[in-house]
Design an enzyme around this catalytic site. Structure first.
Site, PDB file in Angstrom:
ATOM      1  N   SER A 187       2.287 135.151  41.582  1.00  0.00           N
ATOM      2  CA  SER A 187       2.559 134.060  42.533  1.00  0.00           C
ATOM      3  C   SER A 187       3.862 134.312  43.288  1.00  0.00           C
ATOM      4  O   SER A 187       3.944 134.105  44.502  1.00  0.00           O
ATOM      5  CB  SER A 187       2.696 132.731  41.783  1.00  0.00           C
TER       6      SER A 187
ATOM      7  N   SER B 281      -2.348 121.509  43.577  1.00  0.00           N
ATOM      8  CA  SER B 281      -2.597 122.923  43.898  1.00  0.00           C
ATOM      9  C   SER B 281      -1.402 123.507  44.627  1.00  0.00           C
ATOM     10  O   SER B 281      -1.045 123.070  45.720  1.00  0.00           O
ATOM     11  CB  SER B 281      -3.851 123.048  44.769  1.00  0.00           C
TER      12      SER B 281
ATOM     13  N   GLN C 129      -1.355 126.376  45.900  1.00  0.00           N
ATOM     14  CA  GLN C 129      -1.826 127.113  47.082  1.00  0.00           C
ATOM     15  C   GLN C 129      -1.918 126.169  48.277  1.00  0.00           C
ATOM     16  O   GLN C 129      -1.495 126.504  49.379  1.00  0.00           O
ATOM     17  CB  GLN C 129      -3.185 127.756  46.792  1.00  0.00           C
TER      18      GLN C 129
ATOM     19  N   ASP D  41      -4.183 128.973  34.647  1.00  0.00           N
ATOM     20  CA  ASP D  41      -4.666 130.364  34.592  1.00  0.00           C
ATOM     21  C   ASP D  41      -4.768 130.888  33.159  1.00  0.00           C
ATOM     22  O   ASP D  41      -5.322 131.961  32.927  1.00  0.00           O
ATOM     23  CB  ASP D  41      -3.738 131.271  35.405  1.00  0.00           C
TER      24      ASP D  41
ATOM     25  N   ARG E 147     -14.968 129.492  35.642  1.00  0.00           N
ATOM     26  CA  ARG E 147     -14.403 129.967  34.370  1.00  0.00           C
ATOM     27  C   ARG E 147     -14.903 129.180  33.161  1.00  0.00           C
ATOM     28  O   ARG E 147     -14.928 129.718  32.058  1.00  0.00           O
ATOM     29  CB  ARG E 147     -12.860 129.966  34.424  1.00  0.00           C
TER      30      ARG E 147
END
Ligand code: S3P
Length: 430
Positions: free
Chosen positions: A25, A169, A171, A317, A348
């Site tokens: 990141s 988030s 992102q 993650d 996932r």
């Protein structure tokens, strides 16, 4: 050409010391912010996995000059308005971070650009950035009315916005803050829970006028900042795979050196401690606004836990490896509020359930998570990575802790975030 696969067999324990690769990141952010800073930046500790290299090559395609030196990368920043229109499609590979962060950056540029990626990335949701960027005035197009890549962006002429995001988030937050640097006025993003805050820290380090008020982050349009020496700490998410293995295998003693310990990323450590793992943090210091230190993990008896709510973004993650650890803990582990896992590099929740079940795990799939029974042992099996680096690495660790042989098919994706994973593993597995 056949896809590479990785075979592992039972290991007694994990021992030794290692430096994980640079934080993924922070590497993406270092490359992007150094490119739009004024003047030279020297970036050390950069990660060279495929995702970060995708960000690097797109910036080069927009005219940013970079020089690789022995242990660093020199980036010649061109200021906020120094990027050039790319002559071709910007290929983000498998990297959602590259695509979403660049979408914000490109929304601010007075030129035409197209972002695309591999078959996995082209299925990932982009509306979460497309819709707010459109509200800021950018012309952004994508398949299914902007839901999916490729994205085409005609940027420029942005107006500031006060955005409230329904999902935590980093992102989305970073995308909009990047666009905000090019907008007229002050752009704010508010999240329901705190997501990783590397952008806020790096902008502060570079001297930008960023303001953080609890869950609300604001930037000023046209706020230029200068290049600097940026040091990227080791990646806690990459290290977590071996940490998880060390926590499971009794007799392990593993030391991870120079790893990022930003509180917004430390959820996996906290949960391992709650599960009863023996973990020590040493040499904690702050470098370039980020906490960094060493971690020592010893194997031991673990118990199940419940992980939910605001804890989730702090270990999003790490859930694939947490699921593996949970198979070896006493009792049940419950993971809730993690619906985001369904739209990562693969679904996932599905992938973990399918693959670990092949090894004898007992996992109940829920819409927003899973319930994992601590069965205490796994058996080697032939498993699939689903093209997802973190699923592949979690399965390798499951294989180390299982009885018999495990083969992880389609394991080439590990290079996305952990170059040198196998070599590192060979050094610490005894
Ligand atoms: C990232 C944010 C997280 C994380 C991803 C990297 C980042 O995604 O899962 O691996 O660098 O900003 P979301 O922002 O979608 O939660």
């Amino acid at each position: 050409m056949s896809e590479p696969s990785l075979s592992v067999s039972t290991t007694r324990c994990l021992k030794g010391e290692f430096h994980p690769p640079g934080d993924k990141s922070i590497t993406h952010r270092a490359l992007i912010f150094a490119s739009i800073a004024r003047g030279k930046s020297v970036v050390r500790g950069l990660q060279k996995g495929k995702d970060c290299l995708a960000t690097l090559s797109t910036l080069k395609m927009m005219g940013i000059q970079m020089e690789e030196e022995e242990d660093s990368l020199v980036v010649y920043g061109q200021g906020l308005n120094g990027l050039r229109e790319p002559a071709n499609i910007l290929d983000c590979g498998n990297s959602g971070t590259t695509m979403r962060l660049l979408a914000g950056l490109l929304a601010g540029q007075k030129f035409y650009s197209v972002l695309s990626g591999d078959r996995y990335l082209r299925k990932r949701p982009m509306q979460r950035v497309v819709e707010p960027l459109r509200r800021m005035g950018a012309r952004v197009f994508g398949r299914k009315n902007g839901k999916f890549p490729p994205l085409t962006i005609l940027g420029g002429g942005l107006k500031a916005m006060d955005h409230s995001s329904s999902i935590p988030s980093a992102q989305v937050k970073t995308c909009l803050l990047l666009a905000g640097l090019y907008a007229r006025g002050r752009t704010s993003v508010t999240e329901p829970y705190q997501s990783r805050d590397h952008t806020e820290r790096m902008l502060k380090f570079l001297g930008a006028k960023i303001e953080v008020d609890d869950l609300r982050v604001s930037v000023e349009g046209n706020d230029s900042f200068s290049g600097a020496n940026i040091w990227v700490p080791g990646d806690l998410s990459a290290a977590s795979f071996f940490m998880g293995g060390a926590a499971i295998l009794k007799g392990s003693k593993l030391k991870i050196l120079g790893v990022g310990l930003n509180p917004t990323r430390r959820g996996f450590i906290d949960v391992l401690v709650q599960m009863g793992a023996d973990i020590e943090i040493l040499n904690l210091k702050k470098v370039c606004e980020e906490e960094v230190g060493d971690i020592e993990v010893r194997g031991g008896n673990l118990r199940g836990v419940v992980v939910q709510g605001e804890a989730i973004p702090r270990l999003i993650d790490e859930i694939p490896i947490l699921a593996v650890v949970a198979c070896f803990a006493k009792g049940e582990t419950v993971i809730k509020d993690a619906r985001e896992l369904r739209v990562k590099e693969t679904d996932r929740i599905r992938a973990i359930k399918i693959e670990l079940t092949k090894m004898g795990a007992q996992i109940e799939e829920k819409e927003d998570g899973m319930v994992i029974k601590g069965v205490g042992k796994l058996e080697g099996a032939q498993c699939q990575s689903h093209g997802d680096h973190r699923i592949a690495m979690a399965l390798v660790v499951a294989g180390l802790c299982a009885q018999g042989k495990t083969q992880v098919l389609d394991s080439g994706c590990i290079a996305t975030s952990f170059p040198g994973f196998q070599e590192q593993l060979e050094k610490i597995a005894t």
